[in-house]
Design an enzyme around this catalytic site. Sequence first.
Site: not given
Length: 412
Positions: A17, A106, A361
């Site tokens: 970002h 993650h 996704d």
Amino acid sequence: MSTFGNHFRVTTYGESHCLSVGCIVDGCPPGMKLTEDDIQPQMTRRRPGQSAITTPRNEKDRVEIQSGTEFGITLGTPIGMRVMNENQRKQDYGNKTMDLYPRPSHADWTYLEKYGVKASSGGGRSSARETIGRVAAGAIAEKYLRQAYGIEIVAFVASIGNEYLFPPTPTHPTAATNPEFLKLVETIDRTTVDSFLPVRCPNQETSERMEKLVAEFRDREDSIGGTVTCVIRNCPSGLGEPCFDKLEATLAHAMLSIPATKGFEIGSGFGGCQVPGSIHNDAFIKAPAIPPGQNGLHPSVARPRLTTKTNNSGGIQGGISNGAPIYFTVGFKPPATIGQAQSTAAYDEADGVLEAKGRHDPCVVPRAVPIVESMAALVIIDAVLAQQGRNAARRLLPALEGVVAVDTTTMQ
């Protein structure tokens, strides 16, 4: 670090970002026509928001060449490329729950352990947004390889979950022995692959089953993984640097550097371990006669004198390309960020429940296809440039007599 390659060096930058993402390409041969139009098609294939089974993040991923070209010609100097992040939503991550918990599977926790600080929005540097620079650089590499050697690189989705394009069977424990797969290796092209959107699996029935499966996981706020197979055709023989930089080793390095990858196999792969050597060995045969100018290669590339009757090796033997099509498969895990509530531990070690937010996704495999192609191109161009240097040095020496030798200098 963030640089890949020795002769064709690519350095990527950017987080999920931040204001922009991109790369610097150093070592691109001068004198090649190059504009954004050569790069944008692959960027568009990779971009988010392509269908109902990909992340809804709406990025156009318009690439801008910042340096290294003039009047649409490469100068041989570093090529800088940039893509602006136009659809940032850091607010998706600025909530109390997301700040307290590392997301299961993650990179939140490992990045914090490594650097002592991490990006608070998205995956930061571990996000698939980082692959934009790889794809931009790969498009440049591909153009050179295509123009100089006629090399074609095509990837497609081979499986999602338990849906396979070529499922293993007792007769064919590896796709390498399946005539239908071998035919696909020789003929598949990107136009055909993209005609099976949104999944990019080149079989109508299998593609429909895969799309339905991904939609089911999406609707449950869950995720699923799969595999991508990549084919490299018209690759010159003699590429690869034994012993530690064998061509399949550098391909594995490249593929396993892509986010979410968990496996790599080349040629017959793990299924080939079930095949006896008497069947698995690739016997050499005389290469068929091909009329001049019709061998799919650049005129400076000699037609191979020998080829193999089968191709269980996947086009590489002893770590060196043998002129046959190179093919390999890459495994991608289910995306780690899902919307379901998950019991986990917080950064302060207290037990709790995380419900992750953001746009993700449910399956990364269809969008991974151009990324795999791009990393393959970066490996091959690096090997090509290394071999070009070796051949140029050999041309300065007297011809050898009385030893088994061939003229490798025909690959300019």
